[in-house]
Design a protein around this motif. Structure first.
Motif, PDB file in Angstrom:
ATOM      1  N   ALA A  93       0.825  -1.209   0.000  1.00 36.02           N
ATOM      2  CA  ALA A  93       0.000   0.000   0.000  1.00 36.02           C
ATOM      3  C   ALA A  93       0.859   1.258   0.000  1.00 36.02           C
ATOM      4  CB  ALA A  93      -0.931  -0.011   1.204  1.00 36.02           C
ATOM      5  N   VAL A  94       1.989   1.210   0.702  1.00 31.08           N
ATOM      6  CA  VAL A  94       2.889   2.370   0.717  1.00 31.08           C
ATOM      7  C   VAL A  94       3.482   2.602  -0.665  1.00 31.08           C
ATOM      8  CG1 VAL A  94       4.998   3.307   1.721  1.00 31.08           C
ATOM      9  CG2 VAL A  94       3.388   2.065   3.162  1.00 31.08           C
ATOM     10  N   ALA A 102       0.868   4.262  -2.752  1.00 29.92           N
ATOM     11  CA  ALA A 102       0.765   5.689  -2.437  1.00 29.92           C
ATOM     12  C   ALA A 102       1.924   6.468  -3.039  1.00 29.92           C
ATOM     13  CB  ALA A 102       0.725   5.878  -0.919  1.00 29.92           C
ATOM     14  N   LEU A 103       3.116   5.884  -3.010  1.00 30.47           N
ATOM     15  CA  LEU A 103       4.280   6.533  -3.615  1.00 30.47           C
ATOM     16  C   LEU A 103       4.081   6.723  -5.118  1.00 30.47           C
ATOM     17  CD1 LEU A 103       7.216   7.548  -3.484  1.00 30.47           C
ATOM     18  CD2 LEU A 103       7.961   5.173  -3.727  1.00 30.47           C
ATOM     19  N   GLY A 104       3.590   5.676  -5.785  1.00 34.07           N
ATOM     20  CA  GLY A 104       3.333   5.795  -7.212  1.00 34.07           C
ATOM     21  C   GLY A 104       2.256   6.810  -7.524  1.00 34.07           C
ATOM     22  N   GLU A 105       1.238   6.881  -6.673  1.00 37.03           N
ATOM     23  CA  GLU A 105       0.155   7.849  -6.882  1.00 37.03           C
ATOM     24  C   GLU A 105       0.665   9.280  -6.798  1.00 37.03           C
ATOM     25  OE1 GLU A 105      -3.974   9.156  -4.558  1.00 37.03           O
ATOM     26  OE2 GLU A 105      -3.073   7.175  -4.219  1.00 37.03           O
ATOM     27  N   MET A 154       0.844   8.324   5.761  1.00 38.48           N
ATOM     28  CA  MET A 154       1.615   8.602   6.982  1.00 38.48           C
ATOM     29  C   MET A 154       2.911   7.809   7.003  1.00 38.48           C
ATOM     30  SD  MET A 154      -1.332   8.635   9.931  1.00 38.48           S
ATOM     31  CE  MET A 154      -2.855   9.562   9.728  1.00 38.48           C
ATOM     32  N   VAL A 155       2.809   6.504   6.697  1.00 35.88           N
ATOM     33  CA  VAL A 155       4.014   5.668   6.686  1.00 35.88           C
ATOM     34  C   VAL A 155       4.970   6.135   5.598  1.00 35.88           C
ATOM     35  CG1 VAL A 155       4.876   3.323   6.404  1.00 35.88           C
ATOM     36  CG2 VAL A 155       2.743   3.724   7.641  1.00 35.88           C
ATOM     37  N   LEU A 156       4.440   6.536   4.451  1.00 36.75           N
ATOM     38  CA  LEU A 156       5.289   7.034   3.375  1.00 36.75           C
ATOM     39  C   LEU A 156       6.056   8.276   3.808  1.00 36.75           C
ATOM     40  CD1 LEU A 156       6.251   7.032   0.440  1.00 36.75           C
ATOM     41  CD2 LEU A 156       4.172   8.317  -0.160  1.00 36.75           C
ATOM     42  N   CYS A 157       5.410   9.178   4.497  1.00 39.10           N
ATOM     43  CA  CYS A 157       6.095  10.390   4.967  1.00 39.10           C
ATOM     44  C   CYS A 157       7.190  10.049   5.970  1.00 39.10           C
ATOM     45  CB  CYS A 157       5.084  11.345   5.595  1.00 39.10           C
ATOM     46  SG  CYS A 157       3.909  12.059   4.425  1.00 39.10           S
ATOM     47  N   ILE A 158       6.914   9.079   6.855  1.00 37.54           N
ATOM     48  CA  ILE A 158       7.943   8.653   7.809  1.00 37.54           C
ATOM     49  C   ILE A 158       9.156   8.099   7.075  1.00 37.54           C
ATOM     50  CG2 ILE A 158       8.462   7.011   9.650  1.00 37.54           C
ATOM     51  CD1 ILE A 158       5.554   7.285  10.545  1.00 37.54           C
ATOM     52  N   LEU A 159       8.907   7.298   6.059  1.00 42.85           N
ATOM     53  CA  LEU A 159      10.012   6.728   5.287  1.00 42.85           C
ATOM     54  C   LEU A 159      10.778   7.812   4.526  1.00 42.85           C
ATOM     55  CD1 LEU A 159       8.359   3.472   3.889  1.00 42.85           C
ATOM     56  CD2 LEU A 159       9.934   3.703   5.814  1.00 42.85           C
TER      57      LEU A 159
END
Length: 289
Positions: free
Chosen positions: A74-75, A78-81, A254-259
């Motif tokens: 899912a992350v 979201a990154l691709g989106e 949220m997880v994407l931003c943390i990464l």
């Protein structure tokens, strides 16, 4: 061959003379033993990869519920989106611009004040007490005051990041300047160096390891200031993306931003380490391990 020595009884005792001196042997090498680059890289990435595998397995097996921690798939979606719409690049550039301006102002001020306090007794008396009081105040406590002064625009964000970055820079530069060998300074004065020439040519290069460590910590702390600054009144940036994720309950964002923050911190640390190796090549030979 024998040699005569006086004994306690006053008699003369004889002992064999020392034999021939053994041949000198080279001392064992005590330098730094480095592993092969491939092995060192594998060891460095082993723990992050193990955590990634555990995260992927936990999310895929259902042991980690999606509302607690969304899965890597899912992350990546979201990154691709975000990448397809161009928003990700815009947000990262906006955050990088704010962080760069804040770090430039904060680290510049901390460097000048730390050098002034470390070099001069008068400077220490005028600066150190005030800066120590300021360093004891969490920079997040200044957010309401800065909002009343600057509003919630770009000035507020840059000022908050600058305040966050200035404290570590001042503390480490002050300590580094005070730790410079006094004999080196006296020798430089004997060659006629005074004032700014002495500070730039001798003191600051000698304190360069402390300055680089201060830069690493200041850049890390500036990310915290960046997160706090972009939570208020921002329309772009990674912190703004975190706010949107909270509002729309997008755990994957949220997880994407943390990464992204973790990746930025890693890149900053690698850049400073590279600069440290170029600027202080002798430090690699100091410690044996």
């Amino acid at each position: 061959m024998t040699a005569e020595i006086a004994s306690d009884a006053g008699t003369v005792a004889r002992r064999p003379a020392a034999g021939p001196v053994d041949e000198l042997r080279p001392p064992p090498w005590i330098g730094q033993r480095r592993r092969r680059p491939a092995i060192s890289l594998a060891l460095r990435v082993s723990v992050p990869l193990a955590l990634l595998v555990a995260w992927w397995w936990g999310a895929g097996s259902g042991r980690i519920p999606p509302d607690v921690l969304t899965g890597p798939g899912a992350v990546l979606s979201a990154l691709g989106e975000l990448a397809s719409t161009g928003q990700l690049a815009d947000y990262v550039l906006a955050s990088a611009r704010r962080a760069a301006l804040g770090v430039l102002v904060g680290c510049g001020a901390g460097l000048v004040l730390g050098a002034a306090a470390g070099l001069s007794a008068l400077g220490e008396e005028l600066i150190d007490l005030t800066l120590q009081m300021k360093r004891a105040v969490p920079f997040l406590a200044l957010v309401p005051l800065f909002i009343s002064w600057f509003g919630v625009g770009e000035t507020f964000k840059v000022a908050l990041i600058a305040v966050a970055a200035s404290a570590p820079m001042y503390a480490y530069v002050y300590l580094g300047v005070r730790s410079v060998d006094r004999k080196v300074v006296e020798a430089a004065r004997g060659f006629g160096l005074r004032g700014a020439r002495l500070a730039v040519s001798v003191v600051l290069p000698s304190a360069l390891p402390s300055v680089l460590m201060a830069l690493r910590i200041s850049l890390s702390v500036s990310l915290t200031g960046l997160i706090a600054a972009e939570q208020l009144g921002a329309t772009e940036g990674i912190g703004y993306l975190v706010t949107l994720a909270q509002q729309y309950y997008r755990n994957d964002y949220m997880v994407l931003c943390i990464l992204i923050y973790a990746l930025l911190g890693l890149l900053i640390d690698l850049a400073i380490r590279g600069l440290e190796r170029l600027a202080t090549p002798w430090r690699g030979q100091v410690t044996a391990r």
